[in-house]
Design a protein around this motif. Structure first.
Motif, PDB file in Angstrom:
ATOM      1  N   THR A  26      33.618  48.538  74.281  1.00  0.00           N
ATOM      2  CA  THR A  26      33.643  47.418  75.216  1.00  0.00           C
ATOM      3  C   THR A  26      35.013  47.354  75.871  1.00  0.00           C
ATOM      4  N   ASP A  27      35.044  47.252  77.195  1.00  0.00           N
ATOM      5  CA  ASP A  27      36.340  47.236  77.883  1.00  0.00           C
ATOM      6  C   ASP A  27      36.915  45.822  77.927  1.00  0.00           C
ATOM      7  N   ASP A  28      38.059  45.659  78.596  1.00  0.00           N
ATOM      8  CA  ASP A  28      38.773  44.390  78.583  1.00  0.00           C
ATOM      9  C   ASP A  28      38.154  43.334  79.481  1.00  0.00           C
ATOM     10  N   ALA A  29      37.087  43.699  80.199  1.00  0.00           N
ATOM     11  CA  ALA A  29      36.332  42.713  80.968  1.00  0.00           C
ATOM     12  C   ALA A  29      35.019  42.355  80.281  1.00  0.00           C
ATOM     13  N   GLY A  30      34.821  42.905  79.077  1.00  0.00           N
ATOM     14  CA  GLY A  30      33.603  42.631  78.337  1.00  0.00           C
ATOM     15  C   GLY A  30      32.436  43.531  78.675  1.00  0.00           C
ATOM     16  N   ASN A  31      32.672  44.582  79.458  1.00  0.00           N
ATOM     17  CA  ASN A  31      31.611  45.504  79.832  1.00  0.00           C
ATOM     18  C   ASN A  31      31.390  46.543  78.743  1.00  0.00           C
ATOM     19  N   HIS A  32      30.127  46.790  78.412  1.00  0.00           N
ATOM     20  CA  HIS A  32      29.792  47.811  77.421  1.00  0.00           C
ATOM     21  C   HIS A  32      29.722  49.172  78.110  1.00  0.00           C
ATOM     22  N   LEU A  33      30.349  50.160  77.499  1.00  0.00           N
ATOM     23  CA  LEU A  33      30.387  51.499  78.069  1.00  0.00           C
ATOM     24  C   LEU A  33      29.944  52.509  77.015  1.00  0.00           C
ATOM     25  N   ARG A  34      29.103  53.433  77.438  1.00  0.00           N
ATOM     26  CA  ARG A  34      28.668  54.513  76.540  1.00  0.00           C
ATOM     27  C   ARG A  34      28.980  55.850  77.184  1.00  0.00           C
ATOM     28  N   LEU A  35      29.639  56.721  76.433  1.00  0.00           N
ATOM     29  CA  LEU A  35      29.873  58.099  76.833  1.00  0.00           C
ATOM     30  C   LEU A  35      29.184  58.995  75.820  1.00  0.00           C
ATOM     31  N   GLU A  36      28.512  60.014  76.296  1.00  0.00           N
ATOM     32  CA  GLU A  36      27.810  60.914  75.382  1.00  0.00           C
ATOM     33  C   GLU A  36      28.772  61.745  74.550  1.00  0.00           C
ATOM     34  N   ARG A  37      29.978  61.905  75.045  1.00  0.00           N
ATOM     35  CA  ARG A  37      31.006  62.663  74.328  1.00  0.00           C
ATOM     36  C   ARG A  37      32.361  62.225  74.875  1.00  0.00           C
ATOM     37  N   PRO A  38      33.461  62.526  74.189  1.00  0.00           N
ATOM     38  CA  PRO A  38      34.787  62.132  74.690  1.00  0.00           C
ATOM     39  C   PRO A  38      35.037  62.666  76.098  1.00  0.00           C
ATOM     40  N   ALA A  39      35.675  61.859  76.910  1.00  0.00           N
ATOM     41  CA  ALA A  39      35.936  62.218  78.301  1.00  0.00           C
ATOM     42  C   ALA A  39      36.922  63.375  78.380  1.00  0.00           C
ATOM     43  N   GLN A  40      36.619  64.317  79.277  1.00  0.00           N
ATOM     44  CA  GLN A  40      37.485  65.478  79.468  1.00  0.00           C
ATOM     45  C   GLN A  40      38.065  65.559  80.873  1.00  0.00           C
ATOM     46  N   ARG A  41      37.556  64.733  81.793  1.00  0.00           N
ATOM     47  CA  ARG A  41      38.086  64.689  83.155  1.00  0.00           C
ATOM     48  C   ARG A  41      38.260  63.209  83.512  1.00  0.00           C
ATOM     49  N   ILE A  42      39.488  62.719  83.334  1.00  0.00           N
ATOM     50  CA  ILE A  42      39.775  61.296  83.481  1.00  0.00           C
ATOM     51  C   ILE A  42      40.621  61.072  84.723  1.00  0.00           C
ATOM     52  N   VAL A  43      40.232  60.096  85.526  1.00  0.00           N
ATOM     53  CA  VAL A  43      41.048  59.658  86.653  1.00  0.00           C
ATOM     54  C   VAL A  43      41.622  58.282  86.314  1.00  0.00           C
ATOM     55  N   SER A  44      42.910  58.145  86.469  1.00  0.00           N
ATOM     56  CA  SER A  44      43.619  56.887  86.200  1.00  0.00           C
ATOM     57  C   SER A  44      43.883  56.162  87.509  1.00  0.00           C
ATOM     58  N   LEU A  45      43.561  54.868  87.549  1.00  0.00           N
ATOM     59  CA  LEU A  45      43.745  54.097  88.780  1.00  0.00           C
ATOM     60  C   LEU A  45      44.898  53.102  88.699  1.00  0.00           C
ATOM     61  N   ALA A  46      45.834  53.329  87.797  1.00  0.00           N
ATOM     62  CA  ALA A  46      47.036  52.486  87.736  1.00  0.00           C
ATOM     63  C   ALA A  46      48.147  53.271  87.040  1.00  0.00           C
ATOM     64  N   PRO A  47      49.400  53.094  87.474  1.00  0.00           N
ATOM     65  CA  PRO A  47      50.487  53.820  86.815  1.00  0.00           C
ATOM     66  C   PRO A  47      50.581  53.551  85.319  1.00  0.00           C
ATOM     67  N   HIS A  48      50.353  52.291  84.917  1.00  0.00           N
ATOM     68  CA  HIS A  48      50.462  52.003  83.477  1.00  0.00           C
ATOM     69  C   HIS A  48      49.338  52.671  82.700  1.00  0.00           C
ATOM     70  N   VAL A  49      48.161  52.801  83.315  1.00  0.00           N
ATOM     71  CA  VAL A  49      47.050  53.485  82.660  1.00  0.00           C
ATOM     72  C   VAL A  49      47.392  54.957  82.450  1.00  0.00           C
TER      73      VAL A  49
END
Length: 305
Positions: A26-49
Motif C-alpha cells: 500500500t502506498d502513502d496515498a492508501g492505494n493498493h499496488l500489486r507487482l507480479e515480481r520485483p520491479a526491474q525498470r523504475i522511473v523516478s518522478l522526484a529527486p528525493h525518490v
C-alpha cells in the motif's frame, strides 16, 4: 510522437531470491499496488525518490529520472523525463517501466492518471516524518527486490536519528521560523517533514499550527511571532542574500541576537537519509542560540513567544 497504448512490462528477472514472488503493498496515498515480481525498470518522478531508490539498493533498476536528480552522482547519467511538476509522459512510456515511483504532493494527479491508463503501476511516496524516511527505504526495497540493503540503510538511519534525539530533544525550546523562500515568503507547518527536524533539535515551529503544508505568510506575521532563530534554505549551496533582509528589523529577536542561519536545501528539504546531515546542522545552530541566551542572562528562562 503520440503516447503508446501501453508499454510492454517484460523485463529481466530480478537477481534476488524473491525474483518470482508477487509483491502487494500500500502506498502513502492508501492505494493498493500489486507487482507480479520485483520491479526491474523504475522511473523516478522526484529527486528525493531517486535518492531513496539508490539508498535502498535499487539504483541499478532506475532507468529514468526527473530534473535535479543529482544525488548520488550516478543518477545524473540517467535519462530525464522532464521535471517533477511537468513530466514528459511520452519519455516515461518510451523507457518501458514496470514501475513509476511518484511524489504525492509534488507530481500532478493528471500525469499520474495518464500513466496508470497506460498500464504502468504507480507508487506514491510522501514522507511526513523522519520515521517515514526509514519506512520509505524499506518500501522501495520491497518494490525492487532489494530488501536486505534497504533494511540495512533504514537501520543506519534509525540509529542516527535516535542518537540525535537523545542528545537534543530535551534541550530548552527555541522558537524557530523556517523560511523556504522570499517572494513569496513561504514557511512550513507542523505536518511538514522539516518540522519534524525542528522538533528533533528541540525547536518550536512558530507557524506550526497553520493549515497549509507550505503556507505563504507576510512579513508582519514573522515580526509578530518574533522567533528567536530564523533558518533559511533557498535554492542552492550558497546562502541566499534575502536572509539578511531580516536585519532591517533591529528588534526582531533572531536578528538582535545574531541567529540568522542557513542550511543547504539538498540536505534538509529532500526526504532522504541526508536529511539527518541537515538535522545535525540545525541542532548545532539551535544549540548556539541557547549558548547566546545563557551568555546574555545565565538565569533567564527560555522565551515564551
Amino acid at each position: 510522437m503520440s503516447l503508446m497504448s501501453a508499454p510492454a512490462l517484460t523485463h529481466a528477472s530480478a537477481s534476488t531470491a524473491s525474483a518470482d514472488s508477487a509483491i502487494e503493498i500500500t502506498d502513502d496515498a492508501g492505494n493498493h499496488l500489486r507487482l507480479e515480481r520485483p520491479a526491474q525498470r523504475i522511473v523516478s518522478l522526484a529527486p528525493h525518490v531517486t535518492e531513496l531508490l539508490f539508498a535502498a539498493g535499487a539504483g541499478a533498476q532506475v532507468v529514468g529520472v526527473v530534473a535535479y536528480s543529482d544525488f548520488p552522482p550516478e543518477a545524473t547519467a540517467l535519462p530525464q523525463v522532464g521535471g517533477y511538476s511537468k513530466v514528459d509522459l511520452e519519455a516515461v512510456a518510451a523507457l518501458r517501466p514496470d514501475l513509476v515511483v511518484a511524489w504525492r504532493s509534488g507530481n500532478r494527479n493528471a500525469h499520474l492518471d495518464r500513466l496508470r491508463a497506460l498500464g504502468i503501476p504507480v507508487f506514491l511516496n510522501e514522507p511526513r516524518s523522519l520515521d517515514d524516511v526509514a519506512r520509505s527505504l524499506e518500501q522501495f526495497g520491497t518494490l525492487a527486490g532489494t530488501s536486505a540493503p534497504a533494511a540495512a540503510a533504514a537501520a543506519r538511519f534509525r540509529a542516527r536519528h535516535a542518537s540525535l534525539s537523545a542528545r537534543y530533544q530535551e534541550r530548552a525550546p527555541v522558537s524557530t521560523f523556517y523560511q523556504i523562500w522570499d517572494r513569496p515568503l513561504m514557511t512550513i507547518n507542523d505536518e511538514h517533514l522539516i518540522a519534524d527536524v525542528i522538533r528533533l533539535c528541540g525547536g518550536r515551529n512558530v507557524f506550526g499550527t497553520l493549515g497549509t503544508l507550505s503556507p505563504t505568510i507576510g512579513v508582519e506575521a514573522v515580526l509578530a511571532a518574533n522567533p528567536e532563530a530564523i533558518v533559511a534554505s533557498g535554492m542552492g549551496a550558497a546562502r541566499p542574500e534575502w536572509l539578511d533582509q531580516w536585519k532591517r528589523w533591529p528588534d526582531l529577536a533572531a536578528n538582535a541576537h545574531g541567529n540568522l542561519f542557513f542550511i543547504p536545501p539538498d540536505i534538509v528539504q529532500r526526504h532522504t537519509p541526508r536529511i539527518l546531515d541537515g538535522a545535525s546542522q540545525l541542532c548545532e545552530q539551535l544549540e548556539s542560540v541557547r549558548a547566546r541566551r545563557a551568555e546574555r542572562s545565565p538565569a533567564a528562562p527560555a522565551p515564551k513567544n
